[in-house]
Design a protein around this motif. Structure first.
Motif, short mmCIF file in Angstrom:
data_model
loop_
_atom_site.label_atom_id
_atom_site.label_comp_id
_atom_site.label_asym_id
_atom_site.label_seq_id
_atom_site.Cartn_x
_atom_site.Cartn_y
_atom_site.Cartn_z
N PRO A 156 85.12 56.89 34.88
CA PRO A 156 83.67 56.20 34.45
C PRO A 156 82.78 56.04 35.55
CG PRO A 156 85.53 54.60 34.83
CD PRO A 156 86.17 55.90 34.97
N SER A 157 82.60 57.26 36.31
CA SER A 157 81.76 57.12 37.37
C SER A 157 80.06 57.40 36.86
CB SER A 157 82.10 58.27 38.26
OG SER A 157 83.18 58.08 38.83
N SER A 203 77.38 60.80 39.93
CA SER A 203 78.78 61.34 40.69
C SER A 203 79.25 62.50 39.82
CB SER A 203 79.47 59.89 40.40
OG SER A 203 79.23 59.06 41.30
N PRO A 263 81.16 54.40 31.51
CA PRO A 263 80.92 53.46 32.49
C PRO A 263 80.26 52.21 32.29
CG PRO A 263 79.27 55.29 32.74
CD PRO A 263 80.02 55.49 31.54
N VAL A 312 79.06 48.42 35.15
CA VAL A 312 79.86 47.09 35.87
C VAL A 312 79.29 47.13 37.46
CG1 VAL A 312 82.25 46.72 36.55
CG2 VAL A 312 82.23 47.86 34.58
N THR A 318 73.92 52.70 37.27
CA THR A 318 73.85 53.59 36.09
C THR A 318 72.98 53.36 34.96
OG1 THR A 318 76.08 53.96 36.59
CG2 THR A 318 75.43 54.81 34.42
N MET A 351 88.00 47.32 34.48
CA MET A 351 89.41 47.33 35.24
C MET A 351 89.33 46.50 36.48
SD MET A 351 89.87 51.73 35.17
CE MET A 351 88.15 52.04 35.19
#
Ligand code: GDP
Length: 305
Positions: A193-194, A199, A225, A232, A236, A284
């Motif tokens: 989830p970059s 990325s 992401p 998060v 993004t 996470m």
């Protein structure tokens, strides 16, 4: 299960750590973005590779969210007392890695070799591969003019609105040894989830990598992401708005297009239309969360295989 994961830094490393601890995974290869790499004070710095090395060897700083733990800052204090640049913080422990890597590269070692050596010395079992041993540099065209990645991300704190992103050197870069093989030989390929634009896109810009993702018989699963329509951490969702996109999974799935076969997304967000998808809680925080999200992504891979 043989798993290959494409990843950037902090957000991606959480999933890679989960995969490292997942009972479903028998061997793991992480292919890492090097578009953020740069030279600073003569040192070769590879922020995303460093994040993986620190995270997988238990050296990451959990409080700060980046860099190496137990930092002392004697180097930065001495540098600033001499009028040196203070915008990019290098803890004393980080500096050990950067100085050592710079010396090894100057002796003729490749980034792949140096990374593998660090991983071995620090007891890391997964294979960590840079996307390329050739230089690739991410540049952002912003309302404040063109900015090299670290100047945008660290010095300007992602404030200038982004108009476009480009990857200097990517067209001539070759995938690092083992990258294509790891994608083709995997049972499942995950895209962490970059940040897709900062990325993951540099990885996809290296000739051969996107083609291998389309060619591999392994299902390719992207982990979104977004959680609740927002990143998060990091730029993004802000960037998506600046690029004229809705901050949703449909836009991310459309961006990845044919390189992905499915998406794991947070239950608080809508699934992307027209693509196999699975909803789960994807935030996470703890190690148990990371393993759970890794397992959810592999379960989804199993259903689209
Ligand atoms: P960087 O290279 O260090 O900036 O980090 P990455 O590009 O690897 O990760 C940044 C992305 O990770 C952001 O878009 C975040 O939304 C995402 N991210 C961070 N933590 C989590 C998480 O716990 N769950 C999910 N789903 N995404 C996350």
């Amino acid at each position: 299960m043989k798993v290959t994961v494409l990843t950037g830094g902090v957000g991606g490393a959480k999933l890679v750590l989960g995969l490292m601890h997942s009972a479903k995974v028998s061997s793991l290869t992480a292919v890492v973005n090097t578009g953020d790499d740069f030279r600073h004070l003569g040192l070769a710095i590879s922020p995303d590779i460093d994040t993986l090395l620190y995270t997988l060897s238990g050296k990451a700083d959990p409080a700060q969210g980046w860099g190496r733990e137990s930092k002392t800052w004697s180097f930065m204090a001495a540098l600033k007392s001499l009028g040196g640049p203070g915008w990019f913080n290098l803890g004393d422990g980080d500096l050990g890695l950067h100085v050592w890597r710079s010396a090894r590269l100057a002796e003729g070692a490749t980034l792949s070799q140096v990374t593998a050596q660090a991983a071995r010395l620090w007891g890391i079992a997964p294979v960590i591969l840079p996307m390329s041993d050739d230089p690739v540099a991410t540049w952002l065209d912003t309302e404040a003019g063109p900015l090299a990645f670290q100047h945008y991300f660290v010095e300007q704190q992602c404030r200038p609105a982004v108009r476009a992103v480009r990857f200097e050197g990517a067209a001539k870069a070759r995938p690092a040894p083992g990258v294509i093989e790891a994608i083709l030989a995997a049972d499942a390929v995950l895209i962490a989830p970059s940040n897709p634009w900062l990325s993951v896109d540099p990885l996809l810009a290296v000739p051969g990598i996107a083609a291998a993702l389309r060619e591999t018989r392994a299902p390719v699963v992207a982990v979104s992401p977004l959680v609740g329509g927002k990143a998060v951490k990091g730029p993004t969702s802000k960037m998506m708005a600046e690029l004229g996109l809705e901050p949703d999974n449909a836009a991310i799935a459309a961006h990845y297009g044919p390189v992905i076969d499915a998406m794991l997304h947070d239950g608080s967000d809508a699934a992307p239309p027209g693509l196999p998808a699975r909803a789960a809680s994807t935030l996470m925080t703890t190690l148990a969360d990371k393993v759970r999200v890794a397992d959810e992504a592999l379960t989804l891979a199993g259903t689209v295989a």
